[in-house]
Design a protein around this motif. Structure first.
Motif, short mmCIF file in Angstrom:
data_model
loop_
_atom_site.label_atom_id
_atom_site.label_comp_id
_atom_site.label_asym_id
_atom_site.label_seq_id
_atom_site.Cartn_x
_atom_site.Cartn_y
_atom_site.Cartn_z
N GLU A 1 44.40 36.62 -73.13
CA GLU A 1 43.29 37.69 -72.42
C GLU A 1 42.32 37.03 -72.07
O GLU A 1 41.39 37.79 -71.05
CB GLU A 1 43.04 38.76 -73.88
CG GLU A 1 44.26 39.45 -74.11
CD GLU A 1 43.68 40.51 -75.23
OE1 GLU A 1 42.53 41.24 -75.02
OE2 GLU A 1 44.23 40.31 -76.53
N VAL A 2 41.76 35.98 -72.56
CA VAL A 2 40.58 35.25 -71.87
C VAL A 2 41.18 33.72 -71.52
O VAL A 2 42.13 33.27 -72.17
CB VAL A 2 39.33 35.13 -73.04
CG1 VAL A 2 38.92 36.77 -73.21
CG2 VAL A 2 39.89 34.51 -74.07
N ALA A 3 40.62 32.97 -70.55
CA ALA A 3 40.85 31.78 -70.42
C ALA A 3 39.85 30.88 -70.49
O ALA A 3 39.72 29.56 -70.11
CB ALA A 3 41.14 31.64 -68.76
N MET A 4 38.75 31.45 -71.22
CA MET A 4 37.63 30.44 -71.80
C MET A 4 36.71 31.14 -72.90
O MET A 4 36.59 32.13 -72.80
CB MET A 4 36.66 30.08 -70.45
CG MET A 4 35.52 29.15 -70.62
SD MET A 4 34.78 28.42 -69.22
CE MET A 4 33.90 29.98 -68.85
N LEU A 5 36.38 30.08 -73.72
CA LEU A 5 35.47 30.83 -74.72
C LEU A 5 33.87 30.12 -74.56
O LEU A 5 33.89 28.91 -73.85
CB LEU A 5 35.74 30.22 -75.95
CG LEU A 5 37.17 30.46 -76.58
CD1 LEU A 5 37.55 30.00 -77.89
CD2 LEU A 5 37.74 31.72 -76.45
#
Length: 465
Positions: free
Chosen positions: A254-258
């Protein structure tokens, strides 16, 4: 025998000691720093004068440089050599004959053409030439020469640092060409981290998903007058829950970075490092700090100053490879890697030097790829050509390093903070080696560092994909 201390003093030529035909000269190599200082002092920020990218011809900067050296270098001759201290500069007429560019060496030569005994005035013919002998400036200067002999101590000018940060601006520009990346912003319950996420979104680097106690996040947004209505909010009771939720979203794609918000690093990294439910890969997880240091001619990558406390050799292999991969992402095709140690010779009692030698041999044999690795190197030998030459170090890396690999977290953390707090470096940091990059900023990091870190994370994310 000449006076050994002559260079420490300025001695003038009074009016009565000056004869028609006398001359004096000074030379100076024009640098970008000269132009920046002049533009800063005068407020002249015309992009045709101060922005290399704006000028389309080799006449780049020539207007401001003519002004700088047409008046400045000629004035220096008058004030320090002929007539020297006590001179009053009355006026000048100058014509700019040929473009002057960064890197040119300009020589100003002044010759006495007239004396006015009743007024004490002296007129000079002025000619400025470049390193090729081309005349770039001609004109005249009129002065009121001193009547009394003066010998004064030469004043040591203060060093003024010019922080252009062109390398960091280039990194931001590079990131601007990429599409924004979906980013889990973990526990942004303070003004700094929430505003940073919003600013990164406005810059087109991230599409933030705000994870944490939604009531607190909304309260901070209201207090800071920040509009977060366009962003998705995910409820999480506390920092640990927010970190776990962010990692789960990354695992699900769902995301590609934190992006770290208001929580401790170990709280964020604990779920990341989990062997069963975390974001580990076959790579070593490590932190890379990209630094744009004033007076250093290239970007510096510093590793590791945030994750690996006392890495063993096997871990250092991954740390070095991550840094090389990061350098590739930001456009450094074959980075020069300096393995830092207290000394530049292998000493079995200093593990850092032994590890450095092993890393170099591993690079020679293809176990580390994509860069030129050398060490052990002292910090001075890694970044200073003069220091390397003084110690007789012949190396493709020494004096020109683009990656600095420190022995442990203590050294890296202190070195990074020295660069940013004392050297005026612009910085961006990211954690590498996980399935997604992690923007890991400190509470002491300013807004520019947080924005640049998001840009770096975006580039790394695209590189991973």
């Amino acid at each position: 025998m000449p006076d050994a201390g002559l260079d420490e003093f300025l001695e003038n030529r009074p009016f009565d000691e000056i004869a028609v035909g006398d001359s004096a000269s000074l030379s100076h190599r024009v640098t970008q720093r000269d132009v920046d200082l002049f533009a800063t002092a005068t407020g002249d920020v015309n992009p045709a004068h101060v922005d290399p990218a704006y000028a389309a011809t080799d006449m780049f900067h020539h207007i401001i440089i003519h002004g700088l050296w047409g008046g400045g270098l000629i004035s220096a001759v008058l004030g320090t050599k002929l007539p020297g201290p006590g001179t009053i500069y009355l006026g000048q007429t100058l014509r700019f004959r040929h473009p002057v560019s960064i890197g040119d060496t300009i020589t100003a030569t002044l010759k006495v053409t007239e004396k006015q005994a009743d007024k004490g005035n002296v007129t000079f013919d002025c000619v400025c030439t470049n390193q090729d002998g081309q005349v770039v400036i001609t004109g005249t200067a009129e002065t009121h020469a001193p009547r009394e002999k003066v010998r004064v101590e030469r004043i040591t000018l203060p060093y003024v640092r010019v922080a252009r940060h062109d390398g960091m601006r280039a990194l931001l520009t590079r990131a601007s060409a990429e599409a924004a990346v979906m980013t889990a912003v973990v526990h942004p319950v303070d003004a700094m981290s929430l505003v940073a996420a919003v600013e990164a979104a406005k810059a087109g680097f991230i599409v933030p998903i705000l994870i944490g106690p939604t009531v607190r996040i909304k309260a901070v947004a209201a207090a800071e007058a920040v509009d977060i209505s366009d962003y998705r909010l995910v409820e999480a009771a506390d920092a640990a829950a927010a970190a776990a939720a962010a990692v789960a979203m990354a695992r699900a794609g769902e995301v590609a970075m934190l992006m770290k918000g208001d929580l401790h690093t170990d709280v964020l990294m604990h779920p990341v490092m989990s062997s069963l439910t975390g974001l580990r890969t076959a790579k070593q997880i490590s932190h890379v700090f990209v630094l744009d240091v004033p007076d250093y001619p290239r970007l510096l990558l510093l590793t590791d100053m945030a994750i690996n406390i006392s890495p063993i050799l096997a871990e250092k292999v991954g740390i070095v490879q991550n840094a090389i991969d990061c350098a590739h992402v930001i456009g450094i095709e074959r980075p020069r890697v300096a393995i830092l140690a207290p000394v530049e010779v292998v000493n079995p009692r200093l593990q850092a030097t032994v590890d450095a030698a092993a890393l170099c041999k591993m690079a020679d044999r293809g176990q580390i790829t994509g860069g030129i690795v050398d060490g052990p190197l002292g910090f001075d030998n890694a970044i200073s050509p003069e220091a390397a030459a003084e110690k007789g170090i012949v190396s493709e890396v020494a004096g020109r390093a683009e990656i600095l690999v420190v022995p442990d977290l203590n050294a890296g953390n202190m070195l990074a903070k020295e660069f940013t707090f004392l050297s005026g470096a612009a910085a961006a940091g990211v954690v590498l080696g996980a399935t997604v990059p992690i923007v890991l900023t400190s509470r002491a990091d300013n807004a520019a560092t947080r924005l640049a870190s998001c840009a770096l994370g975006l580039l790394v994310s695209r590189g991973i994909r």
